[in-house]
Design a protein around this motif. Structure first.
Motif, short mmCIF file in Angstrom:
data_model
loop_
_atom_site.label_atom_id
_atom_site.label_comp_id
_atom_site.label_asym_id
_atom_site.label_seq_id
_atom_site.Cartn_x
_atom_site.Cartn_y
_atom_site.Cartn_z
N LEU A 158 29.53 -2.82 76.49
CA LEU A 158 30.16 -2.84 75.17
C LEU A 158 29.55 -3.94 74.30
N ASP A 159 29.32 -5.10 74.86
CA ASP A 159 28.72 -6.19 74.10
C ASP A 159 27.32 -5.82 73.61
N VAL A 160 26.55 -5.16 74.47
CA VAL A 160 25.21 -4.73 74.07
C VAL A 160 25.30 -3.72 72.92
N PHE A 161 26.25 -2.78 73.02
CA PHE A 161 26.43 -1.76 71.99
C PHE A 161 26.79 -2.42 70.65
N ILE A 162 27.73 -3.36 70.67
CA ILE A 162 28.18 -4.01 69.43
C ILE A 162 27.06 -4.82 68.81
N ASN A 163 26.32 -5.56 69.64
CA ASN A 163 25.20 -6.35 69.11
C ASN A 163 24.14 -5.46 68.48
N LYS A 164 23.84 -4.34 69.12
CA LYS A 164 22.85 -3.40 68.57
C LYS A 164 23.37 -2.79 67.27
N LEU A 165 24.66 -2.49 67.24
CA LEU A 165 25.24 -1.91 66.03
C LEU A 165 25.10 -2.86 64.85
N TYR A 166 25.43 -4.13 65.06
CA TYR A 166 25.33 -5.09 63.96
C TYR A 166 23.88 -5.34 63.56
N ASP A 167 22.96 -5.26 64.50
CA ASP A 167 21.54 -5.36 64.16
C ASP A 167 21.13 -4.19 63.25
N ASP A 168 21.61 -2.99 63.59
CA ASP A 168 21.30 -1.81 62.77
C ASP A 168 21.91 -1.94 61.38
N LEU A 169 23.13 -2.45 61.31
CA LEU A 169 23.79 -2.61 60.01
C LEU A 169 23.05 -3.62 59.15
N GLU A 170 22.58 -4.69 59.77
CA GLU A 170 21.88 -5.71 59.00
C GLU A 170 20.60 -5.16 58.38
N LEU A 183 40.00 -5.73 75.07
CA LEU A 183 40.32 -4.83 76.17
C LEU A 183 40.00 -5.46 77.52
N SER A 184 40.80 -5.12 78.52
CA SER A 184 40.52 -5.55 79.90
C SER A 184 39.59 -4.52 80.53
N LEU A 185 38.32 -4.88 80.63
CA LEU A 185 37.31 -3.95 81.13
C LEU A 185 36.61 -4.53 82.36
N ALA A 186 36.06 -3.64 83.15
CA ALA A 186 35.23 -4.06 84.28
C ALA A 186 34.01 -4.81 83.73
N PRO A 187 33.48 -5.77 84.47
CA PRO A 187 32.34 -6.57 83.97
C PRO A 187 31.18 -5.73 83.46
N ALA A 188 30.85 -4.67 84.16
CA ALA A 188 29.73 -3.82 83.72
C ALA A 188 30.05 -3.14 82.40
#
Length: 411
Positions: A269-281, A259-264
């Motif tokens: 989103l990157d923080v959310f995805i990284n946290k999600l995969y940490d939780d899954l692991e 997606l074309s998103l604003a930098p913030a």
């Protein structure tokens, strides 16, 4: 065998048999070919643990959010950008007789035409004394013999037999399956497939008996249901099965990442995805995908190398395989892949050879193995050192999620 895709199957030698060769140049990252399997099946334990997939093409049946909630154990988890979920639940359907689920009417119809008419559990009488259908007994027996991580499924064998039973042109379908290598033993090197060792003989005979009870007899498949023929069929699947992995969550991640998103917003989103995969692991480790095994004609012709020039992937999140060049390939080059996962490739020559001998009945003679021919013939197990380099590599593989349940390379 010629292909309009720019590749050709050729005979190599008595040890390798056939191989796949490039008829034109392929650049690194370029798709070499795509193909659908002759037959595919989800792993029994993967299915039992709630990984919901189309019974024909293995497309996930959960939405990305449902998938993330189940794997994380968080029932209230919300995924942003829900429009990036590709699961089309309005197209899902099921067999009206036995309730097996499919991602579309097309998959249901293709499964019925190929094998499900024979395997539908409502089409034959259940065993009154056991209260189970013979196919259910077969699957349960397999699960008790083979715990995760899985590399194949007894139902893949059952689907092959059912396909032969339903095919009008018996000669054609038998020729199709006979193209795959199905050696029980590599007599030249005296290597036997690990599934066919003496310790498994009782299991194999039990499975063969259950298949005979579960499936209708057919003259065309009779030879594969004799004791020796069944060993050959197990070897065919064990040495040619390609692991298939699909994930609605992974598809969602790819879509939102594009997606074309604003930098913030992108950073959030990157923080959310990284946290999600940490939780899954923490909950399921590396077991994130719907996983199974399939037989592919072109892919099965690709020989192994410890420094391959191509790799298979499943970017459509179904059973369609895409072979992509990992290095530049010139016309006349053999297209090779690794039968071992990335971390195993980093282990010693002796460790790699041990796994290839047990699973694929050959000793690798690629450039890397020839260059390491003088290395000591020991593995981390032989050394008995839990802190050895190879043990640390294995631990890193698990941490990075590169060893996944049931991802069985081609043979």
């Amino acid at each position: 065998m010629m292909s309009p895709l720019g590749v050709e199957v050729r005979y190599v030698d008595d040890m390798k048999g056939k191989g796949l060769f490039a008829l034109r140049a392929f650049k690194s990252g370029e798709v070499v070919f795509e193909e659908q399997p002759l037959v595919c099946c989800q792993f029994a334990w993967n299915q039992a643990y709630g990984y919901l997939a189309c019974d024909y093409c293995m497309r996930p049946l959960e939405s990305a959010e449902e998938n993330a909630r189940r794997l994380s154990g968080k029932a209230d988890l919300l995924l942003p950008y829900p429009q990036c979920c590709v699961t089309a639940k309005n197209q899902h359907t099921e067999c009206g007789a036995c309730g097996v689920r499919y991602c579309s009417v097309s998959c249901l119809e293709q499964a019925w035409a190929k094998y499900h008419r024979t395997l539908c559990t409502q089409a034959r009488t259940r065993d009154a004394s056991q209260g189970q259908h013979p196919l259910e007994m077969l699957n349960d027996a397999w699960k008790q013999m083979h715990y995760p991580p899985e590399t194949t499924s007894i139902m893949l064998l059952a689907r092959i037999i059912a396909m032969i039973h339903q095919e009008n042109d018996k000669e054609r379908i038998m020729h199709t399956f006979m193209q795959f290598c199905h050696r029980v033993v590599n007599h030249e090197d005296e290597i036997a497939h690990k599934l066919l060792g003496e310790q498994f003989q009782g299991q194999l005979e039990m499975l063969r008996t259950l298949i005979l009870q579960a499936l209708p007899s057919d003259n065309a498949s009779h030879n594969w249901l004799t004791p020796e023929g069944f060993r050959s069929l197990v070897a065919l699947v064990g040495t040619n099965g390609q692991g298939v992995g699909t994930s609605s969550l992974s598809e969602w991640v790819k879509k939102v990442s594009a997606l074309s998103l604003a930098p913030a917003d992108k950073q959030g989103l990157d923080v959310f995805i990284n946290k999600l995969y940490d939780d899954l692991e923490e909950v399921v480790g590396s077991f994130l995908n719907c996983e199974g095994s399939a037989l592919y004609s072109l892919q099965s012709s690709c020989n192994h190398s410890c420094i391959p020039n191509a790799e298979p992937a499943f970017p459509y999140s179904d059973f369609r395989l895409v072979m992509t060049a990992t290095r530049n390939i010139q016309p006349g080059d053999e297209i090779t892949i690794s039968y071992l996962d990335e971390c195993t490739l980093e282990r010693s020559r002796h460790s790699r050879h041990k796994m290839l001998r047990e699973n694929y009945l050959f000793n690798c003679q690629c450039i890397k193995c020839e260059a390491q021919a003088g290395d000591a013939d020991i593995t981390s197990d032989d050394e008995g050192d839990n802190d050895s380099e190879e043990d640390m590599i294995d631990e890193e593989c698990v941490e990075n999620g590169t060893t996944t349940m049931g991802v069985n390379p081609p043979q």
